[in-house]
Motif scaffolding. Structure first.
Motif, mmCIF file in Angstrom:
data_model
loop_
_atom_site.group_PDB
_atom_site.id
_atom_site.type_symbol
_atom_site.label_atom_id
_atom_site.label_comp_id
_atom_site.label_asym_id
_atom_site.label_seq_id
_atom_site.Cartn_x
_atom_site.Cartn_y
_atom_site.Cartn_z
ATOM 1 N N HIS A 27 -0.709 10.240 -6.412
ATOM 2 C CA HIS A 27 -0.791 11.142 -5.262
ATOM 3 C C HIS A 27 0.605 11.373 -4.690
ATOM 4 C CE1 HIS A 27 -2.169 13.008 -1.576
ATOM 5 N NE2 HIS A 27 -3.427 12.857 -1.938
ATOM 6 N N PRO A 28 1.004 12.654 -4.489
ATOM 7 C CA PRO A 28 2.352 12.921 -3.974
ATOM 8 C C PRO A 28 2.545 12.542 -2.510
ATOM 9 C CG PRO A 28 1.116 14.962 -4.167
ATOM 10 C CD PRO A 28 0.274 13.898 -4.806
ATOM 11 N N ASN A 29 1.440 12.414 -1.772
ATOM 12 C CA ASN A 29 1.511 12.053 -0.358
ATOM 13 C C ASN A 29 0.460 10.983 -0.046
ATOM 14 O OD1 ASN A 29 3.521 14.117 0.722
ATOM 15 N ND2 ASN A 29 2.005 15.465 -0.230
ATOM 16 N N PRO A 30 0.678 9.759 -0.508
ATOM 17 C CA PRO A 30 -0.351 8.723 -0.403
ATOM 18 C C PRO A 30 -0.348 7.944 0.906
ATOM 19 C CG PRO A 30 1.500 7.861 -1.620
ATOM 20 C CD PRO A 30 1.838 9.294 -1.277
ATOM 21 N N ASP A 31 0.429 8.393 1.892
ATOM 22 C CA ASP A 31 0.629 7.615 3.111
ATOM 23 C C ASP A 31 -0.673 7.167 3.764
ATOM 24 O OD1 ASP A 31 2.605 9.821 2.595
ATOM 25 O OD2 ASP A 31 3.793 8.717 4.065
ATOM 26 N N PHE A 32 -1.661 8.099 3.883
ATOM 27 C CA PHE A 32 -2.865 7.774 4.652
ATOM 28 C C PHE A 32 -3.730 6.727 3.961
ATOM 29 C CE2 PHE A 32 -4.365 11.321 2.039
ATOM 30 C CZ PHE A 32 -5.645 10.942 1.664
ATOM 31 N N TYR A 33 -3.503 6.494 2.667
ATOM 32 C CA TYR A 33 -4.255 5.443 1.989
ATOM 33 C C TYR A 33 -3.833 4.048 2.447
ATOM 34 C CZ TYR A 33 -5.938 8.967 -1.312
ATOM 35 O OH TYR A 33 -6.544 10.064 -1.878
ATOM 36 N N TYR A 34 -2.711 3.957 3.126
ATOM 37 C CA TYR A 34 -2.187 2.658 3.566
ATOM 38 C C TYR A 34 -2.117 2.551 5.089
ATOM 39 C CZ TYR A 34 -1.248 2.285 -1.352
ATOM 40 O OH TYR A 34 -1.410 2.240 -2.715
ATOM 41 N N ARG A 35 -2.829 3.423 5.765
ATOM 42 C CA ARG A 35 -2.950 3.362 7.219
ATOM 43 C C ARG A 35 -4.384 2.994 7.593
ATOM 44 N NH1 ARG A 35 -0.197 9.304 8.014
ATOM 45 N NH2 ARG A 35 1.982 8.714 7.618
ATOM 46 N N GLU A 36 -4.635 2.840 8.896
ATOM 47 C CA GLU A 36 -5.987 2.534 9.355
ATOM 48 C C GLU A 36 -6.960 3.583 8.821
ATOM 49 O OE1 GLU A 36 -8.332 1.464 13.519
ATOM 50 O OE2 GLU A 36 -6.576 2.763 13.568
ATOM 51 N N ILE B 228 6.942 3.765 1.618
ATOM 52 C CA ILE B 228 6.051 4.016 2.754
ATOM 53 C C ILE B 228 5.473 2.682 3.228
ATOM 54 C CG2 ILE B 228 5.477 6.367 2.048
ATOM 55 C CD1 ILE B 228 2.862 5.287 0.874
ATOM 56 N N PRO B 229 5.206 2.542 4.522
ATOM 57 C CA PRO B 229 4.698 1.269 5.040
ATOM 58 C C PRO B 229 3.238 1.036 4.670
ATOM 59 C CG PRO B 229 4.811 2.893 6.797
ATOM 60 C CD PRO B 229 5.452 3.529 5.589
ATOM 61 N N VAL B 230 2.883 -0.219 4.485
ATOM 62 C CA VAL B 230 1.504 -0.636 4.238
ATOM 63 C C VAL B 230 1.003 -1.315 5.511
ATOM 64 C CG1 VAL B 230 -0.007 -2.131 2.887
ATOM 65 C CG2 VAL B 230 1.871 -0.910 1.767
ATOM 66 N N LEU B 231 0.012 -0.711 6.162
ATOM 67 C CA LEU B 231 -0.473 -1.187 7.450
ATOM 68 C C LEU B 231 -1.868 -1.799 7.372
ATOM 69 C CD1 LEU B 231 0.718 1.860 9.604
ATOM 70 C CD2 LEU B 231 1.954 -0.255 9.091
ATOM 71 N N VAL B 232 -2.423 -1.872 6.160
ATOM 72 C CA VAL B 232 -3.775 -2.428 5.969
ATOM 73 C C VAL B 232 -3.746 -3.409 4.800
ATOM 74 C CG1 VAL B 232 -4.990 -0.419 6.904
ATOM 75 C CG2 VAL B 232 -4.410 -0.490 4.470
ATOM 76 N N ASP B 233 -4.743 -4.297 4.752
ATOM 77 C CA ASP B 233 -4.848 -5.212 3.623
ATOM 78 C C ASP B 233 -5.211 -4.437 2.354
ATOM 79 O OD1 ASP B 233 -4.222 -7.295 5.258
ATOM 80 O OD2 ASP B 233 -6.267 -8.051 5.449
ATOM 81 N N THR B 234 -4.590 -4.848 1.246
ATOM 82 C CA THR B 234 -4.758 -4.111 -0.005
ATOM 83 C C THR B 234 -5.553 -4.877 -1.059
ATOM 84 O OG1 THR B 234 -2.536 -4.886 -0.600
ATOM 85 C CG2 THR B 234 -2.741 -2.639 0.289
ATOM 86 N N HIS B 235 -6.053 -6.054 -0.701
ATOM 87 C CA HIS B 235 -6.994 -6.777 -1.557
ATOM 88 C C HIS B 235 -8.051 -7.393 -0.648
ATOM 89 C CE1 HIS B 235 -8.130 -8.954 -5.318
ATOM 90 N NE2 HIS B 235 -8.692 -9.769 -4.439
ATOM 91 N N VAL B 236 -9.303 -6.997 -0.868
ATOM 92 C CA VAL B 236 -10.407 -7.459 -0.019
ATOM 93 C C VAL B 236 -11.531 -7.950 -0.917
ATOM 94 C CG1 VAL B 236 -12.046 -6.838 1.795
ATOM 95 C CG2 VAL B 236 -9.799 -5.716 1.717
ATOM 96 N N THR B 237 -12.065 -9.112 -0.590
ATOM 97 C CA THR B 237 -13.197 -9.643 -1.330
ATOM 98 C C THR B 237 -14.214 -10.201 -0.360
ATOM 99 O OG1 THR B 237 -13.853 -11.126 -3.146
ATOM 100 C CG2 THR B 237 -12.189 -11.949 -1.609
ATOM 101 N N GLY B 238 -15.490 -10.142 -0.717
ATOM 102 C CA GLY B 238 -16.511 -10.612 0.208
ATOM 103 C C GLY B 238 -17.862 -10.813 -0.440
ATOM 104 N N VAL B 239 -18.763 -11.364 0.336
ATOM 105 C CA VAL B 239 -20.153 -11.555 -0.061
ATOM 106 C C VAL B 239 -21.043 -10.835 0.941
ATOM 107 C CG1 VAL B 239 -22.001 -13.228 -0.445
ATOM 108 C CG2 VAL B 239 -19.650 -13.802 -1.105
#
Length: 368
Positions: free
Chosen positions: A161-170, A219-230
């Motif tokens: 994606h040429p503009n992936p910023d929003f994937y790493y925001r809230e 670009i800054p990463v403002l969210v967790d990028t690996h999530v696991t759960g039950v």
């Protein structure tokens, strides 16, 4: 029948897929388009015989739109939806429903007060992939469902994606971006979710764009990028989920469902027609199932068509209520990961009605 009039807000990458579907049916007509880039809006409108390029405010307030198709970035979902609802228009939006559960609740409360409906992606779960798996479960092919796993591992959207910023925001990250496909599929297959536990991580505080004119930009990463759960379903079944933007790939099946009599290997819920394979207790291997349900050759937009064609006072399949429940599950999973304990969901949702096996010509037909 008079075509249903649709106005589209947000003309980014995903809009092309919706436009292709809507152009193939006489059930709807796109009458207006709007985007922050007015040049883009004019270009898209020029390719649509009945559409006008408008400002967002004019599209929401105008009398030539029955339903607003909200394809903006997640941070704008609630604002656009509330604006449309305030003008008496129903809304169908891209996933997630909103960035926060509070925003999602406000959208549905406003819609109920105005007497209009809210629908939401993903509608990939209405294709033959997930619906075939659902039909197999409902027919007792695997006995009593006891567990499921859902796995998505990728290196991140900055690689394409040429503009992936929003994937790493809230409202972004692997959970909010890709989680809706998997969680919505699990609700279709196993029913609503009662509670969640989880953990998450953020290995890097920045990403580097790899393609397009901004290639090389951090670009800054403002969210967790690996999530696991039950996930504990109301039915008693347990699902494990892993959503990650931190590794190249996985060999795990996107979804597996395990029952007392067999296992289903289910295709990618981000596609409409992924293969479904079945293995019984004493089988030597998995066997491909023929399609048992779903919209054949489905494409983005079938959830909107399903909403439009569902009579008033009846429940469509890609509803805001289901999307709110999924949003609750994601927000609760984030909270569980942060606080380190089990979190009970505060919403409920009915398991949507199954989709019978429906040929493409039939679901594209006016009034189907």
């Amino acid at each position: 029948m008079t075509p249903h009039r649709v106005g589209i807000v947000g003309l980014g990458v995903i809009s092309a897929a919706y436009l292709q579907t809507l152009a193939a049916t006489d059930a709807v007509v796109v009458t207006a388009v709007a985007d922050l880039d007015q040049g883009r809006a004019r270009s898209v409108a020029a390719a649509l015989p009945a559409a006008r390029a408008m400002t967002v405010a004019d599209l929401l307030a105008g009398d030539e739109v029955d339903t607003v198709l909200n394809l903006t970035t997640p941070a704008a979902h609630a604002e656009i939806a509330l604006g449309a609802i305030s003008q008496g228009k129903q809304v169908y939006g891209e996933k997630p429903l909103a960035v926060t559960l509070a925003e999602g609740r406000s959208m549905l409360a406003a819609a109920a007060h105005a007497g209009v409906r809210v629908g939401s992606a993903p509608d990939t779960v209405l294709g033959t992939g997930i619906q075939t798996a659902r039909a197999a479960i409902d027919d007792g092919l695997i006995g009593r469902p006891v567990a499921a796993s859902a796995v998505m591992v990728s290196p991140g959207h900055e690689f394409w994606h040429p503009n992936p910023d929003f994937y790493y925001r809230e409202g972004g990250g692997p959970l909010f971006d890709m989680g809706p496909y998997y969680l919505t599929a699990l609700v279709h297959l196993l029913g609503p979710i009662r509670s969640v536990t989880g953990a998450s991580s953020r290995p890097s505080d920045h990403r580097v764009i790899r393609t397009g004119p901004r290639a090389g930009e951090a670009i800054p990463v403002l969210v967790d990028t690996h999530v696991t759960g039950v996930l504990e379903h109301v039915s008693g079944a347990l699902s494990t989920i892993t959503m990650s933007f931190d590794s190249p790939a996985t060999v795990a099946s996107p979804i597996e469902v395990h029952g007392t009599l067999g296992t289903l290997d289910v295709g990618d819920p981000n596609t409409f027609d992924g293969p479904v394979r079945h293995r019984r207790v004493n089988d030597g291997g998995f066997h491909l199932l023929d399609p048992l349900g779903g919209y054949v050759d489905g494409a983005r937009g079938i959830g909107l068509l399903d909403l439009i064609r569902t009579p008033p006072r009846h429940t469509a399949r890609a509803t805001g209520e289901l999307a709110l429940h999924v949003l609750d599950a994601m927000e609760s999973l984030q909270r569980a990961a942060t606080e380190g304990h089990r979190v009970d969901l505060t919403t409920d949702a009915d398991r949507p009605a199954p989709v019978p096996l429906t040929p493409r010509a039939e679901w594209l037909a006016t009034g189907a």
